[in-house]
Design an enzyme around this catalytic site. Structure first.
Site, short mmCIF file in Angstrom:
data_model
loop_
_atom_site.label_atom_id
_atom_site.label_comp_id
_atom_site.label_asym_id
_atom_site.label_seq_id
_atom_site.Cartn_x
_atom_site.Cartn_y
_atom_site.Cartn_z
N LYS A 1 0.88 -1.45 0.59
CA LYS A 1 0.30 -0.26 0.29
C LYS A 1 0.82 1.31 -0.03
O LYS A 1 0.08 2.10 -0.46
CB LYS A 1 -1.04 -0.16 1.33
CG LYS A 1 -2.01 -1.16 1.69
CD LYS A 1 -3.00 -1.46 3.11
CE LYS A 1 -2.09 -1.53 3.72
NZ LYS A 1 -1.52 -2.80 3.98
N ARG B 1 -10.13 0.14 8.64
CA ARG B 1 -9.24 -0.92 9.51
C ARG B 1 -9.98 -1.94 9.71
O ARG B 1 -9.71 -2.91 10.56
CB ARG B 1 -8.45 -0.75 10.02
CG ARG B 1 -7.65 -1.42 8.50
CD ARG B 1 -5.89 -0.66 10.21
NE ARG B 1 -5.09 -1.39 10.58
CZ ARG B 1 -3.32 -0.88 9.62
NH1 ARG B 1 -3.87 0.29 9.18
NH2 ARG B 1 -2.40 -1.58 9.52
N ARG C 1 11.46 -5.51 5.43
CA ARG C 1 11.51 -4.06 5.08
C ARG C 1 12.61 -2.80 5.62
O ARG C 1 12.49 -3.41 7.18
CB ARG C 1 9.66 -3.25 5.30
CG ARG C 1 10.37 -2.33 5.02
CD ARG C 1 8.05 -1.63 5.71
NE ARG C 1 7.58 -2.18 6.34
CZ ARG C 1 5.93 -2.16 6.33
NH1 ARG C 1 5.54 -1.66 5.54
NH2 ARG C 1 5.83 -2.73 7.71
N ARG D 1 10.86 -0.82 11.04
CA ARG D 1 10.09 -1.00 12.27
C ARG D 1 9.96 -2.31 13.72
O ARG D 1 10.10 -3.14 12.76
CB ARG D 1 9.21 -0.78 11.32
CG ARG D 1 8.35 0.36 11.14
CD ARG D 1 7.28 0.89 9.81
NE ARG D 1 6.09 -0.07 9.86
CZ ARG D 1 5.43 0.19 10.11
NH1 ARG D 1 5.18 0.79 7.79
NH2 ARG D 1 3.80 -0.68 9.35
N ARG E 1 -0.80 -8.89 13.75
CA ARG E 1 -1.12 -7.94 12.46
C ARG E 1 -1.90 -8.55 11.74
O ARG E 1 -3.37 -8.83 11.19
CB ARG E 1 0.32 -6.81 11.59
CG ARG E 1 0.31 -5.85 13.41
CD ARG E 1 1.76 -5.36 12.26
NE ARG E 1 1.77 -4.70 11.27
CZ ARG E 1 2.92 -3.96 10.27
NH1 ARG E 1 4.39 -4.67 10.25
NH2 ARG E 1 3.18 -3.25 9.61
#
Ligand code: AP5
Length: 216
Positions: free
Chosen positions: A13, A88, A127, A160, A171
């Site tokens: 996203k 969400r 990431r 992160r 998540r």
């Protein structure tokens, strides 16, 4: 154009919205980025939100709806925007509908990026994000030219806390239980477009553009 970009954690996203906002001149509204920015600025909202974010939990609907409501009222969001990571939960989707109705506005399209579960963990763990400008990289799929340094601004790249495997699993579980039902919610509204996220960055973008081109 008023677009909502959705998909599981790591679907791409953020990567796709960075290009979309530039090409379509949209105002980017990413709730995750708004919380992280508030935390970087040591604002009480950000510090409170990070307690949930780092664990991979959702910030409360009440807090999230309120920051989005305030953001949508700013002049730069009047004509066109891209929502990334909001809503969400079904309750947030209903709150957004009510907000837009009161502003005599509505969503133009909902783009849902789909990805295989197995790919998600690899994408998240690899990431790296720029501390200064927030640009996202991947050690294997999109490495920076110089290790640990942002190509765009020279900022330091970091991992992160919520990209640790334990948080990622939480998540994903929350996505399945709370966020996935929104796909049906928007399908029922007739504005949902699914895009296959298991392709190169460029081909995902091409498909999103095609989906947006079909919007009446
Ligand atoms: P948020 O920041 O929105 O996180 P997320 O939705 O989990 O999404 P990510 O940013 O992790 O992934 P992405 O889909 O943007 O993927 P990316 O492009 O970076 O939210 C964080 C937290 O804030 C939430 O967990 C929650 O706690 C809180 N929060 C936010 N909104 C909330 C709300 N509405 N209500 C309550 N709480 C909220 O890509 C990932 C990696 O994959 C990158 O390394 C990238 O380079 C790579 N990649 C991307 N596309 C490809 C591709 N096509 N091929 C290969 N690699 C790719």
């Amino acid at each position: 154009m008023k677009i909502l970009l959705m998909g599981p954690p790591g679907a791409g996203k953020g990567s796709q919205s960075a290009k979309l906002v530039k090409d379509y001149e949209l105002t980017n509204i990413s709730t995750g980025e708004m919380f992280r920015e508030a935390a970087r600025n040591n604002e009480p909202l950000g510090i409170e939100a990070m307690k949930y974010i780092d664990q991979g939990d959702l910030v409360s609907d009440e807090i999230t709806n309120e920051i989005v409501r305030k953001r949508l009222l700013k002049p730069d969001a009047e004509r066109c925007f891209l929502l990334d990571g909001y809503p969400r939960t079904v309750s947030q989707a209903q709150a957004l509908d009510a907000m837009l109705l009161s502003m005599k506005s509505k969503l133009t399209a909902v783009i849902n990026i789909t990805v295989d579960k197995e790919a998600i963990l690899e994408r998240m763990v690899g990431r790296r994000v720029c501390k200064s400008c927030g640009l996202s990289y991947h050690l294997k799929f999109k490495p920076p030219k110089k290790e640990g340094v942002c190509d765009a601004c020279g900022g330091e790249l970091y991992q992160r806390v919520d990209d640790q495997p334990e948080s990622v699993r939480n998540r994903l579980d929350i996505y399945e239980r709370k966020t996935k039902p929104i796909v049906d919610y928007y399908a029922g509204h007739g504005i949902l477009k699914n895009v296959n996220g298991m392709q190169t960055f460029e081909n995902v973008y091409k498909d999103i553009k095609e989906a947006l081109g079909e919007v009446k």
